[in-house]
Design an enzyme around this catalytic site. Structure first.
Site, PDB file in Angstrom:
ATOM      1  CD  GLU A  48     118.510  73.189  39.810  1.00  0.00           C
ATOM      2  OE1 GLU A  48     119.007  72.690  38.781  1.00  0.00           O
ATOM      3  OE2 GLU A  48     117.647  72.626  40.485  1.00  0.00           O
ATOM      4  CE1 TYR A 131     116.786  71.586  34.389  1.00  0.00           C
ATOM      5  CE2 TYR A 131     118.828  72.372  35.392  1.00  0.00           C
ATOM      6  CZ  TYR A 131     117.665  71.617  35.458  1.00  0.00           C
ATOM      7  OH  TYR A 131     117.371  70.928  36.598  1.00  0.00           O
ATOM      8  CG  ASP A 149     116.069  67.073  34.818  1.00  0.00           C
ATOM      9  OD1 ASP A 149     115.017  66.572  34.358  1.00  0.00           O
ATOM     10  OD2 ASP A 149     116.467  66.856  35.972  1.00  0.00           O
TER      11      ASP A 149
END
Ligand code: SF4
Length: 351
Positions: A48, A131, A149
């Site tokens: 990520e 996020y 996203d």
């Protein structure tokens, strides 16, 4: 409210994901997940962070190198900074690499090598914003967090036919995405929406005919899907200029500089040079017969375009300036340089 009319969005997406999930080296696929395989939070976190501002295709090899060299967070936490920065070179957004190391060391030192398993606790770690915290909590720990996203924004804008432009519409899109997030298999669901956006509901030509959401999709019904999501016009990027100085001693050694930890390309290796501005002055790092090379290096950062002029000079073996690194020609690896510095090296080498 997970339905649009009597259509169950999460069931449709999970059913599609079970057959069409992308194969990615950091992912536990739906069949393995159903068989009880648990994702490794280290691999989820690493992927990520690498994927922030970068594509899956660009990240794949970096991820494999990193996990081969540092298979768990304790190994990464113990790695020397310059080795990690070297492996990261070319992936861009170098503050991520510095924060990656900081985060690994906090997890190793303060959490016994175990990543915390909630959104709020993850958010406290270096380099983890809303996020990434949501993505790790959902994917690694199966928490019902909403992961928003660019792919998910596009799917939501189209599915609900939302015409408000980004980035102002983000809160609305997030609300819509949150309302759809199921309690059942939230980790798989988060990855399913992202995969749908990446492979079916693509930016230029959404494949609505084979989309599991086609029947209730309001954008498809209205025929507006290809225009969505709308975006507020961006300000044009300014152009900055700079000078970089690449010199090699007669014995082949190159003179490099490690950039300060703060600012753009912080902590990375590079060539000494001027500030980058509209009209920078020449700034040779020490007196020598510096000559400009024909051509220039062009590179685009997030907020500006850069045009670099490259200078070179012949040097005797005795040259050993303070604050520069004299790197033996056998120890020098162009792949340790960030992209803009590698472009400068390529121009110099080709000359
Ligand atoms: S039907 Fe088309 S526009 Fe709607 S979500 Fe699917 S691919 Fe996207």
């Amino acid at each position: 409210m997970r339905d649009i009319g009597d259509f169950d969005v999460s069931d449709a997406l999970l059913g599609w994901y079970d057959h069409h999930a992308r194969d990615m080296p950091w992912r536990v696929g739906p069949a393995d997940r159903a068989a009880g395989v648990v994702p490794d939070p280290y691999r989820v976190w690493l992927s990520e962070v690498m994927l922030q501002q970068t594509t899956v295709a660009a990240v794949r090899d970096y991820f494999l190198h990193f996990t081969t060299r540092w298979p768990d967070v304790m190994a990464l936490a113990a790695a020397p900074d310059d080795q990690v920065m070297g492996e990261w070179a070319g992936l861009g957004y170098y503050a991520r690499a510095r924060n990656l190391l900081k985060c690994a060391r906090v997890v190793a030192g303060d959490h016994d090598g175990q990543f915390p398993d909630t959104y709020d606790a993850l958010l406290k770690l270096p380099g983890i914003g809303p996020y990434t915290a949501a993505a790790i909590a959902a994917i690694a720990f199966d928490r019902p967090e909403t992961v928003l996203d660019g792919n998910v924004e596009r799917v939501m804008a189209r599915f609900y036919d939302i015409h408000d432009p980004l980035p102002g519409s983000k809160p609305l899109l997030k609300d819509r995405a949150a309302a759809l997030t199921p309690a059942k298999r939230p980790g798989d669901y988060a990855q399913a929406v992202m995969d749908l956006g990446a492979t079916i509901c693509t930016p230029k030509s959404p494949a609505c005919g084979i989309c599991p959401l086609r029947d209730p999709c309001r954008g498809r019904i209205a025929g507006t899907q290809s225009e969505l999501p709308r975006k507020s016009p961006k300000r044009p990027k300014p152009t900055r200029h700079g000078h970089a100085y690449i010199a090699q001693r007669a014995d082949g050694a190159l003179l490099l500089q490690r950039r300060s930890d703060k600012g753009l390309l912080g902590g990375m290796l590079g060539w000494p040079g001027s500030v980058w501005s509209e009209t920078p002055s020449e700034a040779p790092p020490f007196p020598a017969d510096w000559q400009p090379l024909p051509g220039e290096v062009r590179h685009t950062f997030t907020h500006f375009h850069l045009i670099l002029r490259i200078w070179t000079a012949p040097l005797p073996n005795t040259t050993q300036p303070d604050e520069l690194i004299v790197m033996d020609k056998h120890a020098f690896r162009p792949s340790d340089l960030p992209t803009v510095m590698r472009k400068a090296y390529d121009l110099w080498r080709d000359h």
